[in-house]
Design an enzyme around this catalytic site. Structure first.
Site, short mmCIF file in Angstrom:
data_model
loop_
_atom_site.label_atom_id
_atom_site.label_comp_id
_atom_site.label_asym_id
_atom_site.label_seq_id
_atom_site.Cartn_x
_atom_site.Cartn_y
_atom_site.Cartn_z
N VAL A 279 0.86 -1.19 0.00
CA VAL A 279 0.00 0.00 0.00
C VAL A 279 0.89 1.23 0.00
O VAL A 279 2.10 1.14 0.22
CB VAL A 279 -0.93 0.04 1.25
CG1 VAL A 279 -1.96 -1.07 1.16
CG2 VAL A 279 -0.15 -0.03 2.53
N CYS A 280 0.28 2.38 -0.23
CA CYS A 280 0.97 3.65 -0.22
C CYS A 280 1.63 3.85 1.14
O CYS A 280 0.99 3.61 2.15
CB CYS A 280 -0.02 4.77 -0.51
SG CYS A 280 0.62 6.41 -0.33
#
Lengths: 351, 86
Positions: free
Chosen positions: B19-20
């Protein structure tokens, strides 16, 4: 301390909601640090507010003017020194991005203001007037940013900050449709937006735009991969333009989406969109026009927020007419609904 | 859908579980290890991950040469290092 005898103790009530005319006459004698004689505090200097009475006797929170939540390092350093000298052991970031120095004795107002003035750090406002505009980081460095919200916050502060209105008047700038700064809850909010246009010859049918679009506004043609655009679903986020590797998607219309009549508080209102893709200069014209319309429409209504007035019969039409005179009809939304109530409290059952 | 299907892939990266901001950092790191003109293939999830990567790669000056749907939730994208305008 040794000068205590010289200081005439005057009991004053500072009500930042008092009209300027009244407030202007109030001066008190006070012991001003660093001076051998007693000084005077001219409360006229406080007329735009920003000094907020605390629970504690004689103590005020000093709210600093930080347009868009930005503060230069030199100002921040002096603010820290001022807080250390005149405040408590902490500072507080207000909900609307202002740095606040709590627990300042009113007798030290002169001292703290002089200190802050060395770096031209102003005091914010409170009460029934235009507050310091808030803003996100904007297009200067935020990857989603479409509009230069920081510059607009600064400019709108320079032009409109402190103007008297019926009630508080909050301006906010969001750079994109994420609306992090919550323009939908502002009296007057501006949110950046782009209406995309597609140049077919440049398109290779790579389908990136269809994947990048989170709003179901772009679907890839099953055979060619080229986009099928559903304008109804588009919220003007600019993702397709930014994702497109071949510049086939480009910025068509670009500007501020204008929301009006929102507020938080006990009885929140959801702002309504009145204009789309207005330019920076048109945005300032809209602020000017809206403040004047509000001052006029609010006559005799006391502390009433803009959104509440807009909900009255015929007021939205009146406002839209005034707006049309100011910026022309092209960018206006036709027949916008009035700001809607957001219910946050328990609903009482009728007896 | 793309005519670039025969690109020579120099490196491959699977960021489906990331994920970011790690999805971006890993992609950037991998691209840093390549020369301009080489191609990185990235396998990522549909939605936010694909959206972010496509925008970020453009910002960083790379060019996305092709996007292929792997299955319902996954995409395979081919990034040409230094091929963009940025």
């Amino acid at each position: 301390m040794s000068k205590a005898k010289d200081v005439k103790k005057v009991k004053v009530t500072v009500d930042h909601h008092l009209e300027e005319g009244v407030l202007r006459k109030v001066t008190v004698d006070a012991d001003i640090e660093g001076k051998n004689e007693k000084g005077k505090i001219d409360f006229a200097a406080l007329r735009s507010g920003g000094f907020i009475k605390q629970r504690q006797k004689d103590k005020f929170t000093v709210r600093l003017k930080c347009p868009g939540g930005r503060m230069s390092i030199d100002k921040l350093k002096v603010a820290a020194q001022a807080a250390e000298k005149y405040g408590d052991k902490f500072v507080h970031f207000s909900v609307r991005q202002s740095l606040e120095i709590p627990t300042v004795d009113y007798r030290n107002f002169d001292g703290i203001m002089q200190m802050l003035e060395t770096v031209e750090q102003g005091i914010a406002s409170c009460g029934p007037r235009v507050r310091v505009p808030t803003a996100c980081g904007g297009c200067e460095y935020n990857p989603n940013g479409i509009t230069d919200t920081q510059r607009m916050a600064q400019e709108s502060t320079d032009r409109f900050f402190g103007a008297r209105t019926n009630h508080k008047f909050k301006i906010s700038w969001s750079g994109c449709p994420h609306d992090c700064i919550k323009t939908a809850g502002a009296d007057l909010g501006f949110q950046g937006g782009v209406y995309p246009v597609w140049d077919e010859p440049k398109c290779t049918g790579c389908t990136i735009c269809a994947s990048a679009c989170q709003e179901d506004a772009i679907h890839a043609h099953p055979e060619t991969g080229k986009p099928i655009f559903d304008a109804e679903q588009c919220i003007y986020c600019d993702d397709c333009v930014r994702a497109c590797p071949t510049l086939a998607w480009q910025e068509g219309k670009k500007g501020h989406i204008v929301r009006i009549g929102g507020k938080a508080g006990r009885h929140p209102l959801l702002a309504t969109i009145v204009a789309q893709f207005v330019s920076d200069e048109e945005a300032h014209t809209i602020i000017d026009t809206t403040i004047k319309w509000y001052q006029n429409a609010g006559k005799g209504k006391g502390r009433t927020r803009l959104g509440v007035i807009l909900r009255e019969e015929g007021m939205m039409d009146s406002y839209m007419k005034t707006l049309e005179e100011a910026i022309g009809p092209e960018k206006l939304v036709s027949n916008p609904p009035v700001p809607q109530k957001i219910v946050i409290h328990p609903q009482r059952n009728p007896l | 859908m793309s005519q670039e299907a025969d690109l020579k892939i120099s490196e491959f990266l699977d960021i489906c579980e990331e994920v970011c901001p790690m999805s971006f950092i890993l992609t950037k790191k991998k691209l840093d290890s390549l020369e301009d003109g080489q191609v990185l293939e990235v396998l990522c999830q549909a939605g936010e991950s694909l959206r972010s990567i496509s925008i970020q790669m453009k910002d960083e000056g790379h060019l996305i040469k092709s996007v292929k749907r792997e299955d319902e939730n996954h995409f395979r994208i081919q990034i040409l290092k230094g091929g963009g305008e940025g």
